[in-house]
Scaffold this motif. Structure first.
Motif, PDB file in Angstrom:
ATOM      1  N   ALA A  94      -3.247   9.261  -6.154  1.00  0.00           N
ATOM      2  CA  ALA A  94      -2.413   8.581  -7.154  1.00  0.00           C
ATOM      3  C   ALA A  94      -1.959   7.222  -6.638  1.00  0.00           C
ATOM      4  O   ALA A  94      -2.061   6.206  -7.345  1.00  0.00           O
ATOM      5  CB  ALA A  94      -1.202   9.456  -7.501  1.00  0.00           C
ATOM      6  N   TYR A  95      -1.479   7.184  -5.403  1.00  0.00           N
ATOM      7  CA  TYR A  95      -1.036   5.905  -4.838  1.00  0.00           C
ATOM      8  C   TYR A  95      -2.206   4.947  -4.630  1.00  0.00           C
ATOM      9  O   TYR A  95      -2.043   3.724  -4.756  1.00  0.00           O
ATOM     10  CB  TYR A  95      -0.276   6.146  -3.540  1.00  0.00           C
ATOM     11  N   TYR A  96      -3.385   5.470  -4.330  1.00  0.00           N
ATOM     12  CA  TYR A  96      -4.584   4.619  -4.209  1.00  0.00           C
ATOM     13  C   TYR A  96      -4.849   3.882  -5.522  1.00  0.00           C
ATOM     14  O   TYR A  96      -5.135   2.677  -5.530  1.00  0.00           O
ATOM     15  CB  TYR A  96      -5.781   5.478  -3.811  1.00  0.00           C
ATOM     16  N   ASN A  97      -4.749   4.581  -6.644  1.00  0.00           N
ATOM     17  CA  ASN A  97      -4.991   3.932  -7.930  1.00  0.00           C
ATOM     18  C   ASN A  97      -3.923   2.898  -8.255  1.00  0.00           C
ATOM     19  O   ASN A  97      -4.228   1.825  -8.793  1.00  0.00           O
ATOM     20  CB  ASN A  97      -5.069   4.991  -9.034  1.00  0.00           C
ATOM     21  N   LEU A  98      -2.681   3.197  -7.938  1.00  0.00           N
ATOM     22  CA  LEU A  98      -1.613   2.227  -8.171  1.00  0.00           C
ATOM     23  C   LEU A  98      -1.795   0.999  -7.288  1.00  0.00           C
ATOM     24  O   LEU A  98      -1.577  -0.138  -7.729  1.00  0.00           O
ATOM     25  CB  LEU A  98      -0.256   2.876  -7.928  1.00  0.00           C
ATOM     26  N   MET A  99      -2.203   1.200  -6.052  1.00  0.00           N
ATOM     27  CA  MET A  99      -2.477   0.077  -5.144  1.00  0.00           C
ATOM     28  C   MET A  99      -3.598  -0.791  -5.687  1.00  0.00           C
ATOM     29  O   MET A  99      -3.506  -2.028  -5.696  1.00  0.00           O
ATOM     30  CB  MET A  99      -2.850   0.612  -3.759  1.00  0.00           C
ATOM     31  N   ASP A 100      -4.663  -0.164  -6.156  1.00  0.00           N
ATOM     32  CA  ASP A 100      -5.819  -0.898  -6.641  1.00  0.00           C
ATOM     33  C   ASP A 100      -5.525  -1.649  -7.921  1.00  0.00           C
ATOM     34  O   ASP A 100      -5.843  -2.832  -8.051  1.00  0.00           O
ATOM     35  CB  ASP A 100      -6.982   0.076  -6.863  1.00  0.00           C
ATOM     36  N   ALA A 136      -0.107  -3.583   1.325  1.00  0.00           N
ATOM     37  CA  ALA A 136      -0.228  -3.299   2.757  1.00  0.00           C
ATOM     38  C   ALA A 136       0.508  -2.007   3.117  1.00  0.00           C
ATOM     39  O   ALA A 136       0.002  -1.183   3.894  1.00  0.00           O
ATOM     40  CB  ALA A 136       0.314  -4.471   3.574  1.00  0.00           C
ATOM     41  N   GLN A 137       1.700  -1.821   2.563  1.00  0.00           N
ATOM     42  CA  GLN A 137       2.468  -0.606   2.853  1.00  0.00           C
ATOM     43  C   GLN A 137       1.797   0.634   2.262  1.00  0.00           C
ATOM     44  O   GLN A 137       1.726   1.680   2.920  1.00  0.00           O
ATOM     45  CB  GLN A 137       3.890  -0.750   2.297  1.00  0.00           C
ATOM     46  N   LEU A 138       1.286   0.516   1.044  1.00  0.00           N
ATOM     47  CA  LEU A 138       0.592   1.637   0.433  1.00  0.00           C
ATOM     48  C   LEU A 138      -0.690   1.965   1.191  1.00  0.00           C
ATOM     49  O   LEU A 138      -1.012   3.139   1.406  1.00  0.00           O
ATOM     50  CB  LEU A 138       0.273   1.336  -1.038  1.00  0.00           C
ATOM     51  N   PHE A 139      -1.424   0.942   1.601  1.00  0.00           N
ATOM     52  CA  PHE A 139      -2.662   1.153   2.350  1.00  0.00           C
ATOM     53  C   PHE A 139      -2.376   1.953   3.621  1.00  0.00           C
ATOM     54  O   PHE A 139      -3.064   2.938   3.925  1.00  0.00           O
ATOM     55  CB  PHE A 139      -3.279  -0.202   2.696  1.00  0.00           C
ATOM     56  N   THR A 140      -1.358   1.529   4.357  1.00  0.00           N
ATOM     57  CA  THR A 140      -1.008   2.219   5.599  1.00  0.00           C
ATOM     58  C   THR A 140      -0.601   3.655   5.335  1.00  0.00           C
ATOM     59  O   THR A 140      -1.031   4.586   6.047  1.00  0.00           O
ATOM     60  CB  THR A 140       0.130   1.465   6.313  1.00  0.00           C
ATOM     61  N   TYR A 141       0.228   3.867   4.312  1.00  0.00           N
ATOM     62  CA  TYR A 141       0.687   5.219   4.004  1.00  0.00           C
ATOM     63  C   TYR A 141      -0.483   6.129   3.619  1.00  0.00           C
ATOM     64  O   TYR A 141      -0.600   7.260   4.126  1.00  0.00           O
ATOM     65  CB  TYR A 141       1.709   5.190   2.876  1.00  0.00           C
ATOM     66  N   LEU A 162     -10.740   7.115   1.500  1.00  0.00           N
ATOM     67  CA  LEU A 162     -10.714   6.214   2.655  1.00  0.00           C
ATOM     68  C   LEU A 162     -11.868   5.217   2.599  1.00  0.00           C
ATOM     69  O   LEU A 162     -11.686   4.020   2.868  1.00  0.00           O
ATOM     70  CB  LEU A 162     -10.780   7.018   3.948  1.00  0.00           C
ATOM     71  N   ALA A 163     -13.067   5.686   2.258  1.00  0.00           N
ATOM     72  CA  ALA A 163     -14.225   4.792   2.185  1.00  0.00           C
ATOM     73  C   ALA A 163     -13.992   3.696   1.153  1.00  0.00           C
ATOM     74  O   ALA A 163     -14.311   2.520   1.397  1.00  0.00           O
ATOM     75  CB  ALA A 163     -15.485   5.588   1.852  1.00  0.00           C
ATOM     76  N   LYS A 164     -13.444   4.060  -0.013  1.00  0.00           N
ATOM     77  CA  LYS A 164     -13.139   3.064  -1.042  1.00  0.00           C
ATOM     78  C   LYS A 164     -12.109   2.058  -0.538  1.00  0.00           C
ATOM     79  O   LYS A 164     -12.225   0.844  -0.772  1.00  0.00           O
ATOM     80  CB  LYS A 164     -12.619   3.771  -2.295  1.00  0.00           C
ATOM     81  N   MET A 165     -11.082   2.540   0.138  1.00  0.00           N
ATOM     82  CA  MET A 165     -10.062   1.649   0.676  1.00  0.00           C
ATOM     83  C   MET A 165     -10.650   0.688   1.697  1.00  0.00           C
ATOM     84  O   MET A 165     -10.358  -0.514   1.683  1.00  0.00           O
ATOM     85  CB  MET A 165      -8.933   2.467   1.307  1.00  0.00           C
ATOM     86  N   TYR A 166     -11.484   1.192   2.585  1.00  0.00           N
ATOM     87  CA  TYR A 166     -12.056   0.348   3.627  1.00  0.00           C
ATOM     88  C   TYR A 166     -13.035  -0.667   3.040  1.00  0.00           C
ATOM     89  O   TYR A 166     -13.102  -1.807   3.495  1.00  0.00           O
ATOM     90  CB  TYR A 166     -12.754   1.211   4.679  1.00  0.00           C
ATOM     91  N   VAL A 207      -9.809  -7.227   0.016  1.00  0.00           N
ATOM     92  CA  VAL A 207      -9.044  -7.501  -1.207  1.00  0.00           C
ATOM     93  C   VAL A 207      -7.613  -7.007  -1.058  1.00  0.00           C
ATOM     94  O   VAL A 207      -6.656  -7.703  -1.416  1.00  0.00           O
ATOM     95  CB  VAL A 207      -9.715  -6.830  -2.422  1.00  0.00           C
ATOM     96  N   TYR A 208      -7.450  -5.813  -0.519  1.00  0.00           N
ATOM     97  CA  TYR A 208      -6.132  -5.185  -0.466  1.00  0.00           C
ATOM     98  C   TYR A 208      -5.230  -5.777   0.615  1.00  0.00           C
ATOM     99  O   TYR A 208      -4.058  -6.046   0.372  1.00  0.00           O
ATOM    100  CB  TYR A 208      -6.272  -3.684  -0.213  1.00  0.00           C
ATOM    101  N   ILE A 209      -5.771  -5.924   1.825  1.00  0.00           N
ATOM    102  CA  ILE A 209      -4.916  -6.310   2.959  1.00  0.00           C
ATOM    103  C   ILE A 209      -5.502  -7.452   3.787  1.00  0.00           C
ATOM    104  O   ILE A 209      -4.961  -7.790   4.840  1.00  0.00           O
ATOM    105  CB  ILE A 209      -4.651  -5.095   3.878  1.00  0.00           C
TER     106      ILE A 209
END
Length: 537
Positions: A173-179, A203-208, A240-244, A249-251
């Motif tokens: 859920a937080y991944y979608n809000l971050m994106d 950045a804070q959401l990514f770390t969490y 994690l793969a999507k985030m990386y 873009v994110y961080i």
């Protein structure tokens, strides 16, 4: 008709009573149990778990038209439908005919504001997922289990597994809000009800999210070993793969090697490509060995206006009347069509026999859409179906049995190749061709699958990132990835790449960079004064 045993419990939404004050979650259904009653037995904890999963498929406790989100309509708050609107309808892939539907016109013309009801619906639904997950975690601590007399070792171990899955769902859920929004109120099970969480930026959401997923990973079930509909290690690895892959873009950090590692972990989990590409999008796609995580659908048990119900009914052409024959649904009279630029991704002789090429048009159906309300303009798609791979028709209810593929192996192959190329120096818009032999093997597996086992004439000298972006569109269209992909490739905002009706221009115009994230809904800011609006809104 389907695989449902676990999903029956989704109809109760039994965890909602105790989080009524969080995010305006309400339930007037007398069948919704109090925590003391629901969690009095070990079986109740599985019912509660179903409620956390169920929020991703259903909207309320009284059928497809009900919503437990106070003041928010079911039609503008179903998770999968809203996700599809935000990731695909705002891009070059699709157009929705009925612009009187709340919020749709502004999204597909890229003219949205903070008052858009679909943005509010998705933000609220996703934060409700956080609230429901938090309440489950509050109710399933070792202390709570002991106090309720749940002492059997097997029951305690199962509930601990449920807790880990809930943590992944909250992270998702937080991944979608971050994106999508770039920020969110941060609330965990350690906070009280009615807590106005502080604002966390990307950045804070990514770390969490990263910390949460890596912490629970060892305790999740191995890939493909959980019952269908529940997540496992591969789901956490996919997030994690999507985030990386999108970390720049994110961080602003290069995490491509980490993306490759997670993709390799997923591939090693035993997934294989479904031999027939289109079988991934039929009513028995729950049997596909390619699926990593889906949003479940059942036309009788879990009726909802989610992504696959919208897509299957929306694909039916206004001229063709091809619903029952091709898709097993009556259809909505030409609700969805394709934008010209997507159709052209399959131009050329090399795609003549590509099974992913299901667009049709010509004759009275023009490729150009000069009038969005004219349902006879624009090509139509035939990718999703409510008919099984063996030809079994649906029940004709208007709802579908086809699960929505949030994550599948085909995407993992493409992600690995892109991460490897970027790690080794490829950049957006360059002609660098540095795909490794492993990346080429993965890409060939997709093109060969699409062409019935035949090699599709793609070699390393052609493999630029621009080609890969087009290949992602061919492989993954209408699966809620396109907006994210275009942003990562620098082609969403600005005028480098325009598509029909981008920026409200018939042929597409440049749009401003602030549109890379959506605005925080006005009502969400009013409910939590810790939230600030994104720049440009």
């Amino acid at each position: 008709m389907k695989k449902i045993n676990f999903i029956y419990f989704l109809l109760g939404f039994t965890v909602l009573q105790s989080c009524t004050s969080d995010m305006d979650v309400v339930s007037n259904d007398p069948t919704v149990l109090s925590p003391e009653v629901l969690y009095s037995t070990a079986a109740g904890y599985k019912q509660g778990l179903a409620g956390v999963y169920g929020n991703l498929s259903l909207t309320g406790t009284d059928g497809a038209g009900s919503s437990f989100l106070e003041g928010i309509d079911a039609g503008t708050s179903q998770f999968g439908r809203c996700l599809w609107y935000l990731q695909d309808l705002t891009t070059d892939e699709a157009i929705w005919s009925y612009e009187n539907d709340e919020g749709v016109a502004e999204l597909q013309r890229n003219t949205w504001t903070a008052s858009n009801p679909i943005l509010l619906g998705f933000f609220s639904r996703t934060m409700a997922e956080v609230a429901i997950a938090n309440e489950y975690l509050r109710q399933s601590t070792p202390e709570k289990l002991a106090a309720r007399g749940i002492t059997d070792a097997a029951d305690i171990a199962n509930i601990d597994t449920y807790r880990k899955e809930v943590m992944v769902l909250r992270a998702y859920a937080y991944y979608n809000l971050m994106d999508l929004f770039g920020k969110a109120p941060f609330i965990t099970e350690n906070d009280p009800l009615n807590f106005a969480g502080p604002q966390y930026d990307r950045a804070q959401l990514f770390t969490y999210i990263e910390e949460q997923l890596t912490t629970v990973m060892p305790d999740l079930k191995p890939a493909r070993s959980n019952e269908y509909g529940r997540l496992d290690k591969a789901m956490a690895q996919m997030i994690l793969a999507k985030m990386y892959l999108n970390a720049e873009v994110y961080i602003g950090e290069n995490r491509y090697a980490d993306c490759m590692t997670q993709c390799s972990n997923i591939i090693a989990g035993g997934y294989t490509l479904k031999p027939n590409y289109l079988d991934n999008f039929k009513s028995d796609n729950n049997t596909s060995e390619e699926m990593i995580f889906t949003l479940q659908a059942d036309e009788l048990v879990t009726q909802n206006y989610g992504a696959t119900t919208v897509i299957c009914n929306g694909q039916v052409g206004s001229l063709e009347g091809n619903g029952n024959a091709l898709f097993g649904v009556g259809g909505w009279g030409g609700a969805l069509r394709l934008r010209k630029q997507f159709v052209q991704k399959f131009d050329g002789s090399s795609f003549q026999y590509d099974s992913r090429k299901t667009a049709s048009g010509g004759g009275p159906r023009s490729i150009d859409i000069s009038d969005i309300a004219n349902k006879n303009q624009g090509y139509i798609l035939a990718k999703f179906s409510n008919i099984s791979s063996t030809g079994m028709q649906g029940q004709g209810s208007g709802f579908v049995n086809t699960d929505f593929p949030l994550f599948r192996l085909g995407d993992v192959y493409l992600m690995y190749a892109e991460a490897q190329m970027r790690k080794d120096g490829a950049t957006n818009g360059s002609s660098t061709t540095n795909a490794s032999s492993q990346s080429m093997d993965y890409l060939h597996a997709l093109t060969e699958r699409a062409n019935g086992g035949n090699f599709a004439n793609v070699d390393a000298s052609q493999m630029t990132l621009d080609y890969l972006l087009d290949e992602r569109a061919r492989e993954l269209h209408w699966e809620s990835h396109r907006r994210q992909d275009l942003i990562r490739f620098g082609k969403y905002t600005g005028g480098i790449y325009n598509w029909a009706w981008k920026g409200n221009g018939q042929n597409g115009i440049s749009i401003s960079n602030n549109l890379k994230v959506f605005p925080i809904p006005t009502q969400s800011i009013a409910a939590n004064r810790n939230l600030t609006q994104n720049l440009g809104y």
